[in-house]
Motif scaffolding. Structure first.
Motif, PDB file in Angstrom:
ATOM      1  N   PHE A 110     -33.828 -11.415 -18.813  1.00 27.84           N
ATOM      2  CA  PHE A 110     -33.028 -10.922 -17.668  1.00 27.84           C
ATOM      3  C   PHE A 110     -34.350 -10.085 -17.094  1.00 27.84           C
ATOM      4  O   PHE A 110     -34.510 -10.210 -15.773  1.00 27.84           O
ATOM      5  N   GLN A 111     -35.118  -9.280 -17.740  1.00 28.64           N
ATOM      6  CA  GLN A 111     -36.454  -8.786 -17.082  1.00 28.64           C
ATOM      7  C   GLN A 111     -37.186  -9.561 -16.481  1.00 28.64           C
ATOM      8  O   GLN A 111     -37.685  -9.242 -15.130  1.00 28.64           O
ATOM      9  N   LEU A 112     -37.423 -10.666 -16.779  1.00 32.48           N
ATOM     10  CA  LEU A 112     -38.381 -11.614 -16.657  1.00 32.48           C
ATOM     11  C   LEU A 112     -37.968 -12.274 -15.286  1.00 32.48           C
ATOM     12  O   LEU A 112     -38.447 -12.675 -14.207  1.00 32.48           O
ATOM     13  N   SER A 113     -36.412 -12.648 -15.224  1.00 39.81           N
ATOM     14  CA  SER A 113     -35.842 -13.211 -13.891  1.00 39.81           C
ATOM     15  C   SER A 113     -35.745 -12.065 -12.700  1.00 39.81           C
ATOM     16  O   SER A 113     -35.958 -12.537 -11.625  1.00 39.81           O
ATOM     17  N   ALA A 114     -35.739 -11.088 -13.289  1.00 35.74           N
ATOM     18  CA  ALA A 114     -35.813  -9.982 -12.212  1.00 35.74           C
ATOM     19  C   ALA A 114     -37.012  -9.789 -11.281  1.00 35.74           C
ATOM     20  O   ALA A 114     -37.213  -9.496 -10.053  1.00 35.74           O
ATOM     21  N   LEU A 115     -38.373 -10.097 -12.039  1.00 40.89           N
ATOM     22  CA  LEU A 115     -39.860 -10.175 -11.466  1.00 40.89           C
ATOM     23  C   LEU A 115     -39.862 -10.954 -10.261  1.00 40.89           C
ATOM     24  O   LEU A 115     -40.193 -10.352  -9.072  1.00 40.89           O
ATOM     25  N   ALA A 174     -34.578  -4.562  -9.259  1.00 43.23           N
ATOM     26  CA  ALA A 174     -35.419  -3.431 -10.105  1.00 43.23           C
ATOM     27  C   ALA A 174     -34.485  -2.559 -11.002  1.00 43.23           C
ATOM     28  O   ALA A 174     -34.930  -2.357 -12.161  1.00 43.23           O
ATOM     29  N   LEU A 175     -33.083  -2.408 -10.616  1.00 45.46           N
ATOM     30  CA  LEU A 175     -32.184  -1.711 -11.324  1.00 45.46           C
ATOM     31  C   LEU A 175     -32.130  -2.637 -12.807  1.00 45.46           C
ATOM     32  O   LEU A 175     -31.994  -2.208 -13.792  1.00 45.46           O
ATOM     33  N   LEU A 176     -31.844  -4.140 -12.519  1.00 49.84           N
ATOM     34  CA  LEU A 176     -31.697  -4.939 -13.458  1.00 49.84           C
ATOM     35  C   LEU A 176     -32.805  -4.849 -14.617  1.00 49.84           C
ATOM     36  O   LEU A 176     -32.693  -4.578 -15.758  1.00 49.84           O
ATOM     37  N   ALA A 177     -33.998  -5.070 -14.148  1.00 52.81           N
ATOM     38  CA  ALA A 177     -35.306  -4.846 -15.056  1.00 52.81           C
ATOM     39  C   ALA A 177     -35.203  -3.371 -15.684  1.00 52.81           C
ATOM     40  O   ALA A 177     -35.422  -3.347 -16.975  1.00 52.81           O
ATOM     41  N   LEU A 178     -34.925  -2.500 -15.183  1.00 57.07           N
ATOM     42  CA  LEU A 178     -35.077  -1.016 -15.751  1.00 57.07           C
ATOM     43  C   LEU A 178     -33.898  -0.911 -16.719  1.00 57.07           C
ATOM     44  O   LEU A 178     -34.074  -0.357 -17.809  1.00 57.07           O
ATOM     45  N   LEU A 179     -32.559  -1.086 -16.451  1.00 57.73           N
ATOM     46  CA  LEU A 179     -31.606  -1.029 -17.483  1.00 57.73           C
ATOM     47  C   LEU A 179     -31.190  -1.754 -18.303  1.00 57.73           C
ATOM     48  O   LEU A 179     -30.763  -1.513 -19.386  1.00 57.73           O
ATOM     49  N   THR A 195     -27.151  -9.536 -12.534  1.00 51.72           N
ATOM     50  CA  THR A 195     -28.262 -10.946 -12.193  1.00 51.72           C
ATOM     51  C   THR A 195     -27.145 -12.028 -11.349  1.00 51.72           C
ATOM     52  O   THR A 195     -27.599 -12.697 -10.439  1.00 51.72           O
ATOM     53  N   SER A 196     -25.887 -11.740 -11.504  1.00 53.34           N
ATOM     54  CA  SER A 196     -24.839 -12.697 -11.002  1.00 53.34           C
ATOM     55  C   SER A 196     -24.527 -12.050  -9.562  1.00 53.34           C
ATOM     56  O   SER A 196     -24.463 -13.038  -8.501  1.00 53.34           O
ATOM     57  N   PHE A 197     -24.811 -10.753  -9.346  1.00 57.17           N
ATOM     58  CA  PHE A 197     -24.694 -10.379  -8.188  1.00 57.17           C
ATOM     59  C   PHE A 197     -25.714 -10.625  -7.078  1.00 57.17           C
ATOM     60  O   PHE A 197     -25.862 -11.091  -5.835  1.00 57.17           O
ATOM     61  N   VAL A 211     -34.801  -6.116   6.494  1.00 60.24           N
ATOM     62  CA  VAL A 211     -34.185  -5.259   5.830  1.00 60.24           C
ATOM     63  C   VAL A 211     -33.144  -5.806   4.707  1.00 60.24           C
ATOM     64  O   VAL A 211     -33.028  -5.424   3.422  1.00 60.24           O
ATOM     65  N   CYS A 212     -32.553  -6.932   5.041  1.00 61.47           N
ATOM     66  CA  CYS A 212     -31.611  -7.619   4.309  1.00 61.47           C
ATOM     67  C   CYS A 212     -32.319  -8.228   3.033  1.00 61.47           C
ATOM     68  O   CYS A 212     -31.877  -8.122   2.034  1.00 61.47           O
ATOM     69  N   PHE A 213     -33.671  -8.558   3.148  1.00 62.05           N
ATOM     70  CA  PHE A 213     -34.415  -9.061   1.902  1.00 62.05           C
ATOM     71  C   PHE A 213     -34.855  -7.968   1.213  1.00 62.05           C
ATOM     72  O   PHE A 213     -34.945  -7.866  -0.166  1.00 62.05           O
ATOM     73  N   TRP A 214     -35.177  -6.626   1.868  1.00 58.43           N
ATOM     74  CA  TRP A 214     -35.791  -5.441   0.950  1.00 58.43           C
ATOM     75  C   TRP A 214     -34.516  -4.944   0.370  1.00 58.43           C
ATOM     76  O   TRP A 214     -35.131  -4.614  -0.950  1.00 58.43           O
ATOM     77  N   VAL A 215     -33.370  -4.932   0.788  1.00 59.41           N
ATOM     78  CA  VAL A 215     -32.159  -4.428   0.088  1.00 59.41           C
ATOM     79  C   VAL A 215     -32.035  -5.103  -1.237  1.00 59.41           C
ATOM     80  O   VAL A 215     -31.694  -4.540  -2.280  1.00 59.41           O
ATOM     81  N   SER A 216     -32.240  -6.448  -1.377  1.00 62.39           N
ATOM     82  CA  SER A 216     -32.352  -7.194  -2.737  1.00 62.39           C
ATOM     83  C   SER A 216     -33.106  -6.830  -3.906  1.00 62.39           C
ATOM     84  O   SER A 216     -32.627  -6.944  -4.826  1.00 62.39           O
TER      85      SER A 216
END
Length: 478
Positions: A111-116, A209-214, A49-51, A199-204
């Protein structure tokens, strides 16, 4: 769903001799430090989330010109400013509610809620055909940015062993630096490749998504579970994070520091004794961090490098490398020298660096000397900031706040951070034009020196102490 177990009943239910092996003077026998390896994967997931925080701060740096051309607001400084500042407005809103979300749903769900909203906002920004869609996307991203960092500071402090908590706490600052550098690096082709900014926005969306999953596979904070009275789950997570041999002693320690059985805390309670003092310290620390001028230096770095004939992308990379280098050194020193010493010398070094900027604004030196002083002062400022004033406040506050108010107090302090950040960014260029660089940088240096005096008087050292030991030490004082 869960029955709250009073602290005294919980303590009485433990076999104290088995748990503590107390000596005659009542001091617990040392059973050794927990493994630092067990919580490490959970800490690394949390720092994603800091990244993302760093990435979204930097993603419009090199892409803003292309975005303005494609979306039809090129030349409008107001529109460009909104693309940057809307994100800060969303972050302020998210930070206000972060404490209630973290306390109500738990750290993992927060964390998961912040990722959405970061996934949704990045997708909206990447696909928009107008300014309105970009602003709405940036606002959504900002709300996620506001929720994530304070929860990350809480989570890392609550799942880390005391002897490496400073090191792990520094991971959030390092992750933010890597996020900034990743955004700058990925944005390099934006000025040459049509539509690359999308592309720069899509990359983020990928790390979000990994944060929410992991997080689904990560441990919940034992302190939050204990606060909710979910004792069996608390023991399970303690064993998962620290090992079976440390479970009972940690449970006894948590129960000893728990001062009441209420599950909730009202916002008004943060403004009154016994909590008002630590909340005041936290708010002032974050305010002084921003009033030191760090974000103004970041905003103005491209102009300084351009005046020296250095391309802005190379200059920004230099700032990023210095920032990461200082953060890594801070990570190494945090649990050796302590938090207080690092932040004291950090603010003092920042004052000296601002002094170089003041001298660079003088007419008493040749232009090449002023240029070296300006660039050297800026890089020294970033370096000394990353050694203490950057990573220490969020870690320190997550340590000194009692468990009962920790999440909501962090939310209040982060809200102060975002408000000051917003006004510094909004007023910096205007004040620079109105007052001139010498007066403005003198003001920033003065705030750094005020921070030195404030830290020396009010901040306590927390190195190597458990959260319960810190809470027990501070409660009588407040």
């Amino acid at each position: 769903m869960y029955k709250r177990v009073p602290s005294r009943d919980l303590v009485d239910g433990f076999d104290r001799e088995e748990i503590l092996g107390q000596s005659q003077n009542g001091v617990w026998n040392d059973i050794g430090n927990p493994s630092w390896k067990r919580p490490l994967p959970h800490v690394l997931v949390a720092t994603m989330t800091s990244f993302l925080f760093g990435y979204h701060l930097g993603v419009v740096n090199d892409t803003l010109e292309s975005i303005s051309l494609d979306l039809g607001f090129s030349g409008s400084t107001m529109a460009e400013g909104l693309v940057v500042s809307t994100c800060l407005g969303g972050a302020f809103l998210g930070s206000i509610f972060s404490g209630w979300i973290a306390d109500g749903l738990g750290r993992r769900r927060a964390f998961q809620l912040s990722a959405l909203p970061m996934i949704l906002g990045a997708s909206m920004s990447a696909t928009t055909s107008g300014l309105e869609g970009m602003l709405l996307g940036r606002f959504f991203v900002g709300t996620g940015m506001g929720v994530g960092p304070p929860v990350a500071a809480l989570y890392v402090s609550e799942v880390s062993p005391a002897f490496v908590r400073g090191t792990y706490g520094s991971f959030t600052q390092i992750a933010t630096c890597f996020g900034l550098m990743a955004a700058l690096f990925i944005g390099i082709p934006a000025k040459k490749v049509l539509g690359w900014w999308r592309v720069c926005f899509w990359v983020s969306a990928i790390p979000a998504a990994l944060l929410a999953l992991l997080m689904e596979f990560s441990a919940e904070s034992p302190h939050w579970l204990f606060k909710k009275g979910r004792i069996a789950e608390t023991e399970e997570e303690l064993e998962r994070l620290f090992g079976a041999s440390h479970v009972k002693s940690m449970m006894a320690e948590m129960s000893k520091s728990e001062k009441g059985d209420e599950l909730d805390v009202k916002c008004s309670e943060l403004l009154h004794v016994p909590h008002s003092r630590v909340v005041f310290i936290g708010s002032v620390l974050f305010a002084l961090q921003q009033l030191s001028g760090i974000n103004a230096v970041f905003y103005f770095s491209s102009t300084v490098f351009k005046s020296a004939g250095v391309p802005s992308d190379i200059g920004n990379m230099c700032v990023g490398v210095v920032n990461i280098s200082g953060s890594i050194v801070a990570m190494i020193l945090m649990d050796r020298l302590g938090r207080k010493l690092l932040i004291l010398w950090s603010f003092l070094g920042m004052a000296v660096a601002m002094g170089f900027q003041v001298i660079a604004g003088s007419n008493d030196f040749p232009d090449f000397v002023k240029l070296y002083l300006s660039i050297g002062g800026m890089l020294l400022f970033v370096l000394t900031f990353s050694l203490g004033a950057g990573p220490v406040p969020s870690l320190l506050l997550s340590e000194i706040f009692p468990n009962r108010i920790r999440a909501k107090a962090m939310a209040v302090c982060m809200a102060v951070h975002w408000v000051i950040n917003f006004f510094v960014g909004l007023l910096f260029l205007h004040l620079l034009e109105l007052l001139g660089p010498q007066i403005l940088y003198t003001i920033f240096a003065s705030f750094c020196l005020i921070a030195v005096a404030f830290v020396k008087k009010n901040v306590v050292e927390t190195k190597g102490k458990s959260l319960q030991e810190i809470e027990m030490a501070l409660l009588p004082a407040v």
